[in-house]
Design an enzyme around this catalytic site. Structure first.
Site, PDB file in Angstrom:
ATOM      1  N   TYR A   1       0.972  -6.994 -12.219  1.00  0.00           N
ATOM      2  CA  TYR A   1      -0.100  -7.450 -13.089  1.00  0.00           C
ATOM      3  C   TYR A   1       0.386  -7.845 -14.486  1.00  0.00           C
ATOM      4  O   TYR A   1      -0.321  -8.475 -15.253  1.00  0.00           O
ATOM      5  CB  TYR A   1      -1.107  -6.307 -13.209  1.00  0.00           C
ATOM      6  CG  TYR A   1      -2.522  -6.746 -13.344  1.00  0.00           C
ATOM      7  CD1 TYR A   1      -3.345  -6.855 -12.231  1.00  0.00           C
ATOM      8  CD2 TYR A   1      -3.061  -7.035 -14.594  1.00  0.00           C
ATOM      9  CE1 TYR A   1      -4.655  -7.247 -12.361  1.00  0.00           C
ATOM     10  CE2 TYR A   1      -4.368  -7.430 -14.723  1.00  0.00           C
ATOM     11  CZ  TYR A   1      -5.166  -7.523 -13.604  1.00  0.00           C
ATOM     12  OH  TYR A   1      -6.457  -7.913 -13.732  1.00  0.00           O
TER      13      TYR A   1
ATOM     14  N   LYS B   1       2.505   2.567  -2.327  1.00  0.00           N
ATOM     15  CA  LYS B   1       2.919   2.054  -1.022  1.00  0.00           C
ATOM     16  C   LYS B   1       4.430   2.311  -0.953  1.00  0.00           C
ATOM     17  O   LYS B   1       5.250   1.389  -0.786  1.00  0.00           O
ATOM     18  CB  LYS B   1       2.563   0.561  -0.917  1.00  0.00           C
ATOM     19  CG  LYS B   1       2.802  -0.073   0.422  1.00  0.00           C
ATOM     20  CD  LYS B   1       1.653   0.114   1.376  1.00  0.00           C
ATOM     21  CE  LYS B   1       1.987  -0.519   2.729  1.00  0.00           C
ATOM     22  NZ  LYS B   1       1.033  -0.172   3.776  1.00  0.00           N
TER      23      LYS B   1
ATOM     24  N   ASP C   1      -3.405   1.503   1.432  1.00  0.00           N
ATOM     25  CA  ASP C   1      -4.295   0.953   2.474  1.00  0.00           C
ATOM     26  C   ASP C   1      -5.150   2.052   3.094  1.00  0.00           C
ATOM     27  O   ASP C   1      -6.360   1.900   3.267  1.00  0.00           O
ATOM     28  CB  ASP C   1      -3.506   0.166   3.540  1.00  0.00           C
ATOM     29  CG  ASP C   1      -2.181   0.797   3.900  1.00  0.00           C
ATOM     30  OD1 ASP C   1      -1.790   1.787   3.260  1.00  0.00           O
ATOM     31  OD2 ASP C   1      -1.528   0.305   4.838  1.00  0.00           O
TER      32      ASP C   1
ATOM     33  N   ASP D   1      -6.454  -1.690 -10.447  1.00  0.00           N
ATOM     34  CA  ASP D   1      -7.413  -2.763 -10.693  1.00  0.00           C
ATOM     35  C   ASP D   1      -8.357  -2.913  -9.503  1.00  0.00           C
ATOM     36  O   ASP D   1      -9.580  -2.941  -9.646  1.00  0.00           O
ATOM     37  CB  ASP D   1      -6.627  -4.065 -10.917  1.00  0.00           C
ATOM     38  CG  ASP D   1      -7.523  -5.248 -11.183  1.00  0.00           C
ATOM     39  OD1 ASP D   1      -8.401  -5.123 -12.050  1.00  0.00           O
ATOM     40  OD2 ASP D   1      -7.354  -6.287 -10.514  1.00  0.00           O
TER      41      ASP D   1
END
Ligand code: NAD
Length: 358
Positions: A124, A191, A224, A248
């Site tokens: 980001y 992740k 996820d 976000d």
């Protein structure tokens, strides 16, 4: 004692919701000296920059700001004022509480999550290489030469950087927040199974920091899996700490769980400075119609009161907002379960003020 607070009305629906929030904050009985400054499109017309130095000076002086949303025009050449503010003032923690108030249009009840998002690093942060440029070609060549893999020549590239320093300070912030607000658990998102050197580092640092806080439970979740669990049983989560991009996405997801952007407050906080602002943007299509929901902005004001140590006033204002929501009469269109029109922005403020006086 009066608090000096920088007040940035913003643009689009910003000035309408900011005015409503200002009125209810004043009705708590706490004294504020508002230092009103403009950023965004208006400032661009007047000063040739959307973020004049005087705005930064005011925030640096007062240390606390209440800010309405500011439009980032697509393709205009000016970068987001919101991102620039966070960078200039090193507001590294974005805090977004997501709580179901009885009466909000939601499938859920009993949700009370605080999302703590890292604000300065990760994909980001916007370090990017455009397809076809010499810089992109150089990076593609480096990856090939160091045998890290093969990147197609026609790729655009965005860098994902996660540092030990950035990870440590955001995870510490989440644990300190948990202690200050008597929360029980921190869940770190990542992740790390795939991105071992960025998310893996974040997770390793989070585990290390967690060992310093025996009084608070710690767990981690792969992103996820986390999105699925948030939709299935959000009540199991308390404080979530995440790198920038996951934070976000998950904070909007959580806002959706508790009734939408109209009731999702936020703050961007650094070591010495805090800027309080709703999660939502400037909703340009509703500008000047006085129909936007001011509650997210008001609840950002509640967060500001707590930050200033004005717990009584914060509780009072939050309860008044909750009562107006529960009653369901003086709420804007987005809070109506039956899709009726709802009242205007100032009427919501009137109803909240009336509840506080009751
Ligand atoms: P948005 O949040 O402005 O609007 C999305 C939709 O949510 C709107 O169409 C509206 O239906 C609804 N909505 C938002 N706030 C509401 C409110 N208070 N009451 C009722 N309904 C509300 O998001 P967007 O359309 O993606 O962005 C518009 C502009 O805002 C863009 O220029 C974007 O860059 C900017 N933005 C600014 C901030 C900020 O200032 N921190 C944050 C997000 C977006």
């Amino acid at each position: 004692m009066a608090y000096n607070v920088t007040f940035i009305p913003g643009d689009g629906i910003g000035p309408e919701v900011a005015e409503a929030a200002k009125r209810v904050l004043e009705a708590t009985g706490i004294d504020f000296h508002w230092d009103v400054v403009n950023a965004g499109a208006d400032a661009m017309d007047k000063y040739g920059t959307p973020l004049p130095e005087s705005v930064l000076e005011s925030i640096r002086k007062n240390k606390v700001a209440l800010k309405g949303p500011i439009t980032t025009p697509v393709g205009s050449g000016f970068r987001s004022v919101n991102v620039a503010l966070r960078k200039e003032l090193d507001l590294y923690a974005c805090v977004r509480p997501c709580k179901t108030y009885p009466g909000v249009p939601s499938f859920y009840s009993g949700v009370d999550i605080i999302v703590v998002r890292e604000n300065t690093e990760d994909l980001y942060a916007g370090i990017e290489f455009e397809r076809g440029t010499p810089e992109a070609a150089a990076l593609i060549k480096l990856v090939r030469e160091t045998k890290r893999g093969v990147i197609s020549e026609d790729s655009g590239l965005s860098l994902k950087m996660i540092s030990e320093t950035g990870s440590r300070r955001i995870v510490k912030f989440a644990f300190e927040y948990a202690r200050a607000y008597r929360r029980k658990k921190v869940t770190a998102l990542h992740k790390a199974n795939i991105m071992k050197f960025s998310d893996g580092l974040f997770l390793a640092v989070a585990r290390e920091v967690a060992r310093e806080y025996h009084d608070i439970e710690f767990e981690d979740r792969i992103i996820d899996n986390m999105t699925m669990q948030l939709v299935k049983r959000p009540q199991q989560f308390d404080i979530i700490v995440a790198p920038n991009l996951y934070g976000d996405i998950v904070s909007d997801l959580c806002a959706g769980l508790v009734g939408g952007l109209g009731v999702a407050p936020g703050a961007n906080i650094g070591d010495e400075i805090a800027v309080f602002e709703p999660t939502h943007g400037s909703a340009p299509k509703y500008t000047g119609q006085n129909k936007a929901n001011p509650m997210a902005m008001m609840l950002s004001g509640v967060m500001m009161l707590r930050y200033l140590g004005e717990t009584g006033a914060a509780d009072n204002l939050e309860l008044a907002i909750a009562n107006v929501i529960a009653e369901g009469k003086n709420v804007t269109y987005d809070m109506k379960q039956d899709y009726t029109a709802g009242v205007g922005t100032p009427q919501v403020a009137n109803a909240v003020i009336e509840k506080m006086g009751a």
